[in-house]
Design an enzyme around this catalytic site. Structure first.
Site, PDB file in Angstrom:
ATOM      1  N   HIS A 225       6.085  10.659   6.573  1.00 22.37           N
ATOM      2  CA  HIS A 225       5.766  10.662   8.054  1.00 22.37           C
ATOM      3  C   HIS A 225       7.242  10.024   8.485  1.00 22.37           C
ATOM      4  O   HIS A 225       7.747   8.649   7.633  1.00 22.37           O
ATOM      5  CB  HIS A 225       4.807   9.434   7.961  1.00 22.37           C
ATOM      6  CG  HIS A 225       3.697   9.864   8.082  1.00 22.37           C
ATOM      7  ND1 HIS A 225       2.502   9.550   7.788  1.00 22.37           N
ATOM      8  CD2 HIS A 225       3.244  11.234   8.016  1.00 22.37           C
ATOM      9  CE1 HIS A 225       0.979   9.832   7.729  1.00 22.37           C
ATOM     10  NE2 HIS A 225       1.288  11.267   7.432  1.00 22.37           N
TER      11      HIS A 225
ATOM     12  N   HIS B 297       2.542   9.002   1.535  1.00 16.94           N
ATOM     13  CA  HIS B 297       1.069   8.679   1.726  1.00 16.94           C
ATOM     14  C   HIS B 297       0.658   9.814   0.061  1.00 16.94           C
ATOM     15  O   HIS B 297       1.236  10.957   0.250  1.00 16.94           O
ATOM     16  CB  HIS B 297       0.298   9.185   2.571  1.00 16.94           C
ATOM     17  CG  HIS B 297       0.373   8.567   3.479  1.00 16.94           C
ATOM     18  ND1 HIS B 297      -0.508   7.176   3.603  1.00 16.94           N
ATOM     19  CD2 HIS B 297       1.032   8.484   4.611  1.00 16.94           C
ATOM     20  CE1 HIS B 297      -0.599   6.559   4.503  1.00 16.94           C
ATOM     21  NE2 HIS B 297       0.960   7.276   5.354  1.00 16.94           N
TER      22      HIS B 297
ATOM     23  N   THR C 275      -2.574   5.478  11.162  1.00 13.61           N
ATOM     24  CA  THR C 275      -3.022   6.396  10.203  1.00 13.61           C
ATOM     25  C   THR C 275      -4.004   5.216   9.427  1.00 13.61           C
ATOM     26  O   THR C 275      -4.420   5.358   7.820  1.00 13.61           O
ATOM     27  CB  THR C 275      -3.077   7.414   9.177  1.00 13.61           C
ATOM     28  OG1 THR C 275      -1.748   7.432   8.484  1.00 13.61           O
ATOM     29  CG2 THR C 275      -2.831   8.996  10.005  1.00 13.61           C
ATOM     30  N   HIS C 276      -3.306   3.845   9.400  1.00 18.05           N
ATOM     31  CA  HIS C 276      -4.002   2.881   8.507  1.00 18.05           C
ATOM     32  C   HIS C 276      -4.552   1.532   9.548  1.00 18.05           C
ATOM     33  O   HIS C 276      -3.066   1.837  10.923  1.00 18.05           O
ATOM     34  CB  HIS C 276      -3.620   2.280   6.832  1.00 18.05           C
ATOM     35  CG  HIS C 276      -1.825   1.674   7.852  1.00 18.05           C
ATOM     36  ND1 HIS C 276      -1.480   0.749   8.196  1.00 18.05           N
ATOM     37  CD2 HIS C 276      -0.980   2.348   7.112  1.00 18.05           C
ATOM     38  CE1 HIS C 276      -0.458   0.658   8.152  1.00 18.05           C
ATOM     39  NE2 HIS C 276       1.122   1.496   7.567  1.00 18.05           N
TER      40      HIS C 276
ATOM     41  N   HIS D 172       8.009   6.841   5.797  1.00 19.50           N
ATOM     42  CA  HIS D 172       7.089   6.097   3.967  1.00 19.50           C
ATOM     43  C   HIS D 172       6.324   7.751   3.950  1.00 19.50           C
ATOM     44  O   HIS D 172       5.907   8.980   4.116  1.00 19.50           O
ATOM     45  CB  HIS D 172       6.350   5.362   4.263  1.00 19.50           C
ATOM     46  CG  HIS D 172       5.693   5.247   5.857  1.00 19.50           C
ATOM     47  ND1 HIS D 172       5.431   5.071   7.069  1.00 19.50           N
ATOM     48  CD2 HIS D 172       3.578   6.108   5.698  1.00 19.50           C
ATOM     49  CE1 HIS D 172       4.828   5.665   7.305  1.00 19.50           C
ATOM     50  NE2 HIS D 172       3.071   6.207   6.570  1.00 19.50           N
TER      51      HIS D 172
ATOM     52  N   HIS E 215       0.707  -1.198   0.207  1.00 15.47           N
ATOM     53  CA  HIS E 215       0.227   0.223   0.163  1.00 15.47           C
ATOM     54  C   HIS E 215       0.980   1.323  -0.288  1.00 15.47           C
ATOM     55  O   HIS E 215       0.882   2.590   0.125  1.00 15.47           O
ATOM     56  CB  HIS E 215      -0.959  -0.208   1.480  1.00 15.47           C
ATOM     57  CG  HIS E 215      -0.104  -0.010   2.615  1.00 15.47           C
ATOM     58  ND1 HIS E 215       0.177   0.907   3.168  1.00 15.47           N
ATOM     59  CD2 HIS E 215       0.002  -1.172   3.204  1.00 15.47           C
ATOM     60  CE1 HIS E 215       1.122   0.559   4.616  1.00 15.47           C
ATOM     61  NE2 HIS E 215       0.925  -0.892   4.685  1.00 15.47           N
TER      62      HIS E 215
END
Length: 261
Positions: free
Chosen positions: A120, A97, A200-201, A95, A65
């Site tokens: 992040h 987004h 956040t996931h 990572h 993802h």
């Protein structure tokens, strides 16, 4: 942390995460829309002290993802201190987004405005817990530094990371990624907002002190396209690009967002 029971669209998308992860509707979920008029300046917020050793950069991994750049975190060579933090926190990985178009992609918003991507940097409380896995579910376990990315000029500091993406094109691929100091990706202005929130996931643990820089960094349209060229599928399976991987903002539910400035 990736599992096939969640994703970013359709019936596995963020609005359905609560079925398997009820904490998705919790009181301290992230990201949020930072309403600047409602933030509170906190004079006790010290400047951040960031010390990253490029020798701790270890590998890049396609997690299906997104991709993670992982760091050697068995000692305190790469740490974050100061700010709202009582302890020193050790860098684990960074990572990004991003979105399917250049006008969306960030997880945090500022006064309703969204940005093209978000970096992040994930740190854990090594003073108190024996490992990242132990810290990840604890209220004082994690600190994530967020940097909002605005489409514009190409960012030369991102290039080494983007060039490595071709080595991890498909899910579960990993490759060495060494000699990199991620502080080159941080904005020059030290001002930040801080609040208590979550991953956040999934698993969405409410274990994160968030530090969001006020100043953005730049990323070009071409660089954003390189993020989207990463594949969510394993090698040999039908190709599916990771077009977007951001969670919409969650309700503040009475939390205070502090400002260092």
């Amino acid at each position: 942390m990736a599992s096939p029971d969640w994703g970013y669209d359709g019936e596995n998308g963020p609005e359905h995460w609560c079925k398997l992860h009820p904490i998705a509707n919790g009181n301290n979920q992230s990201p949020i829309d930072i309403k600047t008029s409602e933030t509170k300046r906190d004079p006790s917020l010290k400047p951040l002290s960031i010390s990253y050793n490029p020798a701790t950069a270890k590998e890049i991994v396609n997690v299906g993802h997104s991709f993670h750049v992982n760091f050697e975190d068995s000692d305190n060579r790469s740490v974050l201190k100061g700010g709202p933090l009582p302890e020193s926190y050790r860098l684990r990985q960074f990572h990004f987004h991003w979105g399917s178009t250049d006008d969306c992609g960030s997880e945090h918003l500022v006064d309703g405005a969204t940005f093209s991507a978000e970096l992040h940097l994930v740190h854990w409380n090594s003073a108190k817990y024996p490992s990242f896995a132990d810290a990840a579910s604890q209220a004082d376990g994690l600190v994530v530094v967020g940097v909002l990315m605005k489409v514009g000029q190409a960012n030369p500091n991102l290039q080494k990371v983007l060039d490595a993406l071709k080595t991890v094109k498909t899910k579960n691929k990993k490759a060495p990624f060494t000699n990199f100091d991620p502080s080159v990706l941080l904005p020059s202005c030290p001002d930040y907002w801080a609040y208590f929130g979550s991953l956040t996931h999934p698993p969405l643990h409410e274990s994160v002190t968030w530090i969001i820089f006020k100043e953005t960094i730049s990323v070009s349209a071409e660089q954003l396209a390189q993020f989207r060229s990463l594949l969510a599928n394993a090698e040999g399976d039908k190709e599916v690009c990771i077009k977007q991987n951001y969670r919409p903002p969650q309700p503040l539910k009475g939390r205070t967002v502090k400002a260092s400035f």
